[in-house]
Design an enzyme around this catalytic site. Structure first.
Site, short mmCIF file in Angstrom:
data_model
loop_
_atom_site.label_atom_id
_atom_site.label_comp_id
_atom_site.label_asym_id
_atom_site.label_seq_id
_atom_site.Cartn_x
_atom_site.Cartn_y
_atom_site.Cartn_z
N ASP A 74 -12.47 2.67 5.09
CA ASP A 74 -11.49 3.66 4.64
C ASP A 74 -11.83 5.05 5.21
OD1 ASP A 74 -9.40 4.74 3.20
OD2 ASP A 74 -10.11 4.08 1.24
N ASP A 120 -0.76 3.01 0.92
CA ASP A 120 -1.15 2.94 -0.48
C ASP A 120 0.06 2.67 -1.37
OD1 ASP A 120 -3.85 3.17 -0.30
OD2 ASP A 120 -3.92 5.33 -0.67
#
Ligand code: DGJ
Length: 751
Positions: free
Chosen positions: A484, A554
């Site tokens: 990430d 997301d």
């Protein structure tokens, strides 16, 4: 016209280069004074023809000319391969090289060329590749600037079986003086007119890669990143399509820049309607010191030509990225169906909770359990722990190895989340090395999500993170890593570099990221990597070279995801799009959508779940099981088939989104239709399919159709909710946000 294979001809009598694979042609010539003049790029044309007539020149007032006494030869009027400012051209140049005397003007001229079979790799950079020499041919052209002695090598690789050309540039400094590279486009392409619509993929966190279009106009239109990552805002991709181009017909030229940092893609339409398309590292904040004998390699830009609409363009990108950009074991293997605990638990978990989720996951057929953020350091919230890649004793007192064993004992693979490029001030790593963050001396460093960016332009930092990660990978025998990256770079400065090299930090940072990826993927070839940057903030071709899948967004809402996945599919293959089913009400939109539709959307990606399955009722658990089994049955078709966008969620006229995927041998296809809100008394609805064999007979829900019928007449998808309810037409079976996937199975040839 079609001659198999990639051919690069140099037709000496006309000083003309012709790159052709029978599908596309790319032509340019050397002018008398050694400039490379672009002639043509598009659908294939014949060899052994003199195309010099395409070099059009007119005397025009208020221009400047190359030679005294000549009022015709001005580079401002000409289409070029490697344009420079200050040589009579006023448009944006492909290079700016600052010299000892302060000038940034060069005049590179042709020196020599070389044709090689196959394609050389780009050192330290991601790039497309070949597996056999006959898959592509590469033309390397060397240009020299007499005054600075600098050399430029332009590289063109034409692929044999696809309408794809890879371009890049290397700059060398054989002189005794230091030179500063301030701008270098990897690709510069002059097109003869401006009759295009510019298509870009732009958005923000949670709504990445929305399709935006506009007509080209005189002046500059551009997209860029100044954030150190390719960014949520603009993806390093642009298409120019003709005004009558649709998804399935007409011309389109796509450019994908294989890079994960600051980029600039622009189209400059000049006063005579010539369009100059350029892609490269963003010159903003960029300045590279070229010491004597040093060289600089620009990243690769991939150029696709399609005369079969945007779908044709996308299919070429998909084939390249899937097979000749992605590498390693997971390039071709079926990806595991995963469950990720992030939306199920956030930071609130312990071993028991995680194992309970994993147990249920195993029951429904999931293959891989992924433990997301929170397992390391003092990471009980997002203010601490980043940089400390050892287990969080408070949450997992028995260690990560113990959890991994328990997960594996259930018959699942095990994966972990990392954010290797970041550090919190509240961490062991920061306390030991506060100087390792990107910051400007004497200025307060800027944070994002309470975290700071490690200076990956410094090898020592990259090596430290590599060692820390290796320990954990070895200890827990990881099968998967989610990498990430949750904030952009802003106050850029590298304390490890001298003042003269501060313009290198952005690019050196990206090289550091690539270096760590390369080291990890080399040492752990069996580990599946998924890249991520607060969802899709770094969804680019650069990272697909290392990580064959990327967390798309997301935003897991199935309705929003239709747009995100539709836009993403313009350039990236389905196998690269991490797509998960999450809980409702959705955590980003608070929307309720049917589990069926959440599955039907996520299935067209690298599929997984992101919820606590223990919270579902038995009927939903059964549906999850069916979704997983359907996905596994069709994964190879979904990931390797040809994808066709049919109805756009961005156009919104039909309250529908639709796409389909067709097997390479046309024996099977899946058609998906997603509806918005239920409508009353809605028109009849038919969708014209694509990519099938017109002569074949296909079965859909026990009824037979020929391919020609489905592709010419269309397939009826009218919705039972549309009509009035009465005895003959009972309660509508459909609901808001309903969806359906049809399996289209070839049953034979038409007799
Ligand atoms: C952002 C990612 O996109 C999410 O999936 C999740 O991993 C969080 N970061 C964790 O902090």
């Amino acid at each position: 016209m079609r001659t198999k294979g990639a051919h690069i001809h140099f037709e000496e009598q006309w000083n003309q280069f012709h790159l052709s694979n029978g599908e596309v042609s790319y032509l340019f010539k050397i002018s008398e004074d050694g400039k490379l003049l672009h002639l043509y790029y598009g659908k294939a044309v014949s060899n052994s023809r003199d195309y010099s007539y395409l070099v059009e020149m007119q005397h025009r007032p208020m221009t400047t000319y190359r030679q005294e006494g000549d009022l015709l030869y001005s580079l401002e009027h000409l289409k070029q391969e490697f344009p420079e400012y200050g040589t009579t051209d006023f448009r944006h140049p492909a290079i700016q090289l600052k010299q000892k005397n302060g000038s940034f003007i060069t005049d590179f001229r042709y020196a020599c060329f070389q044709v090689i079979e196959g394609k050389p790799s780009l050192k330290g950079l991601p790039a497309t590749y070949v597996e056999a020499a006959n898959e592509a041919a590469t033309l390397l052209i060397t240009l020299k600037d007499e005054v600075t002695k600098a050399e430029v090598v332009l590289s063109y690789t034409l692929f044999s079986q696809l309408p794809v050309i890879a371009r890049s540039v290397e700059v060398k400094n054989p002189s005794q003086d230091v030179l500063y590279l301030e701008n270098l486009a990897s690709l510069s392409l002059d097109l003869p007119d401006q009759d295009y619509r510019w298509v870009q993929l732009s958005g923000a966190w949670g709504r990445e890669r929305y399709v935006k279009e506009r007509d080209l106009q005189q002046g500059i239109q551009s997209i860029e990143s100044t954030r150190g990552i390719s960014s949520h805002q603009h993806n390093p991709f642009v298409a120019l399509k003709r005004k009558n181009t649709t998804e399935n017909s007409g011309e389109a030229i796509g450019v994908s820049f294989i890079y994960s940092g600051n980029f600039l893609i622009q189209a400059e339409v000049d006063t005579w309607d010539v369009t100059r398309l350029q892609a490269g590292i963003n010159p903003f904040g960029f300045k590279w010191e070229l010491q004597p004998a040093a060289s600089f390699q620009a990243p690769e830009a991939l150029l696709v030509y399609s005369d079969q609409g945007l779908n044709g363009m996308s299919q070429a990108f998909h084939a390249m990225f899937r097979n000749r950009l992605a590498r390693g074991k997971w390039r071709n293997e079926n990806r595991p169906v995963l469950i990720n605990n992030w939306e199920a638990t956030y930071f609130d978990f312990d071993e028991e909770k995680l194992v309970a989720i994993a147990e249920k996951a195993k029951e429904v057929g999931i293959d891989l359990f992924v433990l997301d953020d929170g397992w390391f350091g003092e990471r009980n919230h997002d203010k601490a722990g980043l940089g400390d890649w050892f287990v969080n004793q408070k949450l997992l007192p028995k260690g990560i190895g113990s959890l991994a064993e328990k997960i594996r004992a259930l018959g699942l693979k095990f994966g972990l989340w990392f954010e290797p490029e970041m550090v919190n001030k509240d961490s062991e790593l920061y306390r030991q090395h506060p100087e390792w963050i990107i910051h400007i001396p004497h200025r307060t460093p800027q944070h994002g999500r309470n975290q700071f960016v490690l200076n990956f332009a410094n090898d020592e930092v990259v090596d430290n993170i590599f060692e820390q990660m290796c320990k954990i990978i070895d200890e827990s025998q990881l099968d998967y890593i989610k990498w990430d990256m949750n904030r952009p770079l802003t106050d850029i400065y590298g304390v490890n570099l001298p003042a003269s090299q501060q313009g290198e930090v952005f690019h050196r940072y990206v090289l550091g990221v690539y270096k760590l990826y390369e080291q990890l993927t080399t040492k752990y070839p069996n580990v599946l990597f998924e890249s991520c940057s607060s969802g899709g903030g770094r969804f680019d071709a650069g990272l697909l070279y290392y990580a064959p899948q990327c967390w798309t967004s997301d935003d897991t809402d199935a309705i929003e995801r239709q747009k995100i996945q539709y836009g993403t599919s313009l350039v990236y293959p389905l196998s690269s799009m991490g797509a998960h089913v999450s809980i409702t009400p959705n955590h980003q939109t608070n929307r309720l959508t049917p589990l069926k539709t959440r599955g039907n959307v996520a299935i067209f990606g690298a599929f997984g779940y992101e919820l606590d399955l223990n919270k579902l009722d038995p009927a939903d658990c059964l549906l999850v099981k069916e979704q997983i089994s359907f996905y596994k049955q069709h994964q190879s078709l979904i990931h390797n088939g040809k994808f066709y966008r049919l109805v756009s969620p961005f156009e919104g006229t039909r309250n529908r989104t639709s796409w389909m995927v067709v097997a390479a041998d046309q024996s099977q296809a899946l058609l998906a239709v997603y509806k918005g809100l239920n409508e009353v008394n809605w028109p009849y609805d038919r969708i014209v399919l694509h990519g099938l064999d017109p002569e074949a007979v296909y079965e859909i829900e026990e009824k037979e159709y020929t391919g020609a019928e489905l592709m010419n007449i269309g397939f009826i998808v009218s919705d039972s909710s549309s009509g009035q309810i009465n005895e003959q037409n009972p309660l509508p079976e459909t609901f808001d946000f309903d969806s359906k996937i049809w399996v289209i199975q070839k049953r034979g040839e038409r007799k």
